[in-house]
Enzyme design. Structure first.
Site, PDB file in Angstrom:
ATOM      1  N   TYR A  98       0.823  -1.211   0.000  1.00 56.35           N
ATOM      2  CA  TYR A  98       0.000   0.000   0.000  1.00 56.35           C
ATOM      3  C   TYR A  98       0.858   1.262   0.000  1.00 56.35           C
ATOM      4  CZ  TYR A  98      -4.306  -2.629   0.519  1.00 56.35           C
ATOM      5  OH  TYR A  98      -5.371  -3.468   0.284  1.00 56.35           O
ATOM      6  N   GLU A 140      -7.997  -7.510   5.265  1.00 56.74           N
ATOM      7  CA  GLU A 140      -7.140  -8.538   4.673  1.00 56.74           C
ATOM      8  C   GLU A 140      -6.365  -9.297   5.736  1.00 56.74           C
ATOM      9  OE1 GLU A 140      -5.015  -6.131   1.849  1.00 56.74           O
ATOM     10  OE2 GLU A 140      -6.912  -5.591   0.884  1.00 56.74           O
ATOM     11  N   ARG A 203      -5.443 -15.819 -11.925  1.00 54.66           N
ATOM     12  CA  ARG A 203      -6.844 -15.545 -12.226  1.00 54.66           C
ATOM     13  C   ARG A 203      -7.720 -16.200 -11.160  1.00 54.66           C
ATOM     14  NH1 ARG A 203      -4.114 -13.025 -15.107  1.00 54.66           N
ATOM     15  NH2 ARG A 203      -4.298 -12.660 -17.345  1.00 54.66           N
ATOM     16  N   GLN A 204      -8.903 -15.636 -10.982  1.00 60.37           N
ATOM     17  CA  GLN A 204      -9.856 -16.187 -10.028  1.00 60.37           C
ATOM     18  C   GLN A 204     -10.929 -16.995 -10.754  1.00 60.37           C
ATOM     19  OE1 GLN A 204      -9.105 -12.689  -9.803  1.00 60.37           O
ATOM     20  NE2 GLN A 204      -7.525 -13.245  -8.329  1.00 60.37           N
ATOM     21  N   TYR A 205     -11.277 -18.147 -10.158  1.00 62.05           N
ATOM     22  CA  TYR A 205     -12.331 -18.994 -10.697  1.00 62.05           C
ATOM     23  C   TYR A 205     -13.241 -19.435  -9.551  1.00 62.05           C
ATOM     24  CZ  TYR A 205      -9.276 -19.206 -14.769  1.00 62.05           C
ATOM     25  OH  TYR A 205      -8.487 -18.863 -15.843  1.00 62.05           O
ATOM     26  N   SER A 206     -14.549 -19.284  -9.764  1.00 65.75           N
ATOM     27  CA  SER A 206     -15.514 -19.686  -8.742  1.00 65.75           C
ATOM     28  C   SER A 206     -15.518 -21.202  -8.576  1.00 65.75           C
ATOM     29  CB  SER A 206     -16.917 -19.220  -9.119  1.00 65.75           C
ATOM     30  OG  SER A 206     -17.037 -17.820  -9.037  1.00 65.75           O
ATOM     31  N   GLY A 287     -24.155 -17.205 -18.834  1.00 67.99           N
ATOM     32  CA  GLY A 287     -22.878 -17.738 -19.283  1.00 67.99           C
ATOM     33  C   GLY A 287     -22.149 -18.495 -18.192  1.00 67.99           C
ATOM     34  N   GLY A 289     -21.126 -17.437 -15.549  1.00 63.69           N
ATOM     35  CA  GLY A 289     -21.589 -17.028 -14.223  1.00 63.69           C
ATOM     36  C   GLY A 289     -22.418 -18.079 -13.521  1.00 63.69           C
ATOM     37  N   VAL A 405     -18.735 -10.199  -9.684  1.00 65.12           N
ATOM     38  CA  VAL A 405     -18.212  -9.776 -10.979  1.00 65.12           C
ATOM     39  C   VAL A 405     -16.940 -10.558 -11.263  1.00 65.12           C
ATOM     40  CG1 VAL A 405     -17.276  -7.860 -12.319  1.00 65.12           C
ATOM     41  CG2 VAL A 405     -19.176  -7.464 -10.746  1.00 65.12           C
ATOM     42  N   PHE A 406     -16.859 -11.213 -12.419  1.00 66.12           N
ATOM     43  CA  PHE A 406     -15.616 -11.860 -12.833  1.00 66.12           C
ATOM     44  C   PHE A 406     -14.714 -10.780 -13.430  1.00 66.12           C
ATOM     45  CE2 PHE A 406     -17.949 -16.129 -13.677  1.00 66.12           C
ATOM     46  CZ  PHE A 406     -17.947 -16.387 -12.321  1.00 66.12           C
TER      47      PHE A 406
END
Length: 416
Positions: A98, A140, A203-206, A287, A289, A405-406
């Site tokens: 930061y 965090e 990357r983030q994946y649900s 999609g 989502g 939100v992706f």
């Protein structure tokens, strides 16, 4: 709380700063990556940077936070802060970073606004920054404590399923043989891979399986624009990752979870409308989502949920509807569930297994939404905006609308 003097200064300068915030964030990232190129290679999403969406999201969050401070001096936008903090924690962002952001952000502000940045203006916006930064650091830190610290873990791919022509599901177990940590339906993991140029992108994946399983499961959609860095990790997973390979996964993060409000809602705190265990729910996706919604349905089945559940999904065609069997299967096990799918086109001449499968875009006009419904949305931003507007028009409280939100959260950046 912002000091009285700084509040007056921020209120007076917010139109100027807000009007220039897009240019400020563009120069901020340019300066940051010039000084620390490894951050672009190994932390920030190169696709989002190339598209400019990360700049838009940062600009929107700063402007929204500052506006919140001056308009609601006795409150704090915990919803927005928690959403950002979960994403940061999944990336392993540290408190020390930061200060680095502060250095380059304020250099960009001075460069863009020039003499307008008086010592008084600089001090006021410095206070805004550190109020936001310190709040994120605190959230965090709590998230890291819950997961035993920051960092990732090696997982082995035990199964790969081709759901559609463009969506593959990966199922993994801990490579060290240890137990898998708990997660909540709707959460995601960060996946780190080393690409051909040596960059270690994240990357983030649900997670698309119901909680309680020792297996982690997430589904990945292929991106067809090979010239764009957007999708480089998803396409790498499709092309190169198979059974027996290992992937580096973060702990599960994300605040789009059943039965909780806060981040991901339209309001900051409170239990929201209809907070009972069997409150009416609406799970709307489009999609890819669909992935967190399938996990949520699985959790509801495990809970024995008895209340009404509206299952809404939009896709290009039945053949492109990933996890469709799970989507329908879980819904079929819920006594109060009704399924409503919309497809832009039908394949094979079939309209679908029942009359609730329709042609066109998602339209809730003829769908009865029970009073007290809590809604969970995931999909492209235009889809979520349209569904949100329809739900509010049907009397659903804005505070009861939750979303995921992706990619960068442009909801705030595009308000107004």
């Amino acid at each position: 709380m912002l000091s009285e003097q700084s509040t007056a200064t921020v209120r007076a300068t917010l139109p100027v700063v807000g009007g220039a915030i897009g240019e400020i964030t563009e120069r901020f990232y340019a300066g940051l990556f010039a000084a620390r190129p490894e951050l672009l290679r190994n932390l920030f999403n190169r696709g989002n940077q190339a598209a400019g969406t990360q700049r838009q999201a940062l600009a929107g969050s700063i402007a929204a936070f500052a506006t919140y401070l001056v308009d609601r001096p006795d409150e704090r936008p915990d919803a927005m802060l928690a959403r950002i903090a979960h994403k940061h924690a999944s990336l392993g962002v540290t408190a020390e970073q930061y200060a680095l952001v502060h250095e380059h952000l304020f250099a960009a502000i001075a460069e863009v606004l020039g003499e307008a940045v008086t010592p008084e203006v600089a001090a006021a916006w410095d206070e805004v920054y550190w109020l936001m930064a310190n709040a994120l650091i605190a959230i965090e830190r709590r998230l890291y404590d819950e997961h035993g610290g920051a960092g990732s873990r090696e997982w082995e791919v035990v199964e790969r399923v081709e759901e559609t022509a463009d969506v593959a599901t990966f199922r993994l177990r801990p490579a060290d043989g240890g137990p898998a940590p708990d997660f909540r339906a709707g959460q995601y993991v960060s996946v780190r891979v080393e690409l051909a140029d040596g960059a270690r992108q994240i990357r983030q994946y649900s997670l698309s399986a119901a909680p309680g399983s020792p297996i982690r499961q997430f589904s990945v959609k292929r991106v067809h624009d090979a010239a764009s860095p957007d999708g480089e990790v998803s396409n790498h997973l499709h092309a190169r990752v198979h059974v027996g390979d290992r992937l580096s996964l973060s702990a599960p993060y994300g605040d789009l979870v059943l039965g909780e409000t806060g981040a991901g809602t339209e309001a900051g705190t409170g239990t929201g409308a209809g907070a009972g265990a069997d409150a009416p729910l609406l799970l709307a996706s489009a999609g890819i989502g669909v992935t967190p919604m399938v996990a949520m349905l699985g959790e509801l089945v495990d809970r024995g949920h008895q209340g009404p559940v509206l299952v809404v999904h939009g896709d290009r065609s039945p053949a492109e509807h990933a996890l469709r069997a799970d989507h329908e299967g879980y819904a079929g096990k819920l006594p109060g569930a009704s399924v409503h799918f919309w497809y832009e086109r039908h394949t094979g001449g079939a309209a679908g297994p029942d009359a609730t499968h329709r042609t066109g875009l998602v339209d809730l006009t003829d769908i009865a939404v029970p009073q007290g419904t809590r809604a969970y949305l995931c999909g492209p931003l235009p889809f979520m905006r349209a569904v949100r507007a329809q739900l509010i028009g049907k009397g659903v409280a804005p505070a009861a609308i939750h979303y995921e939100v992706f990619g960068p959260d442009l909801w705030l950046a595009q308000e107004g």
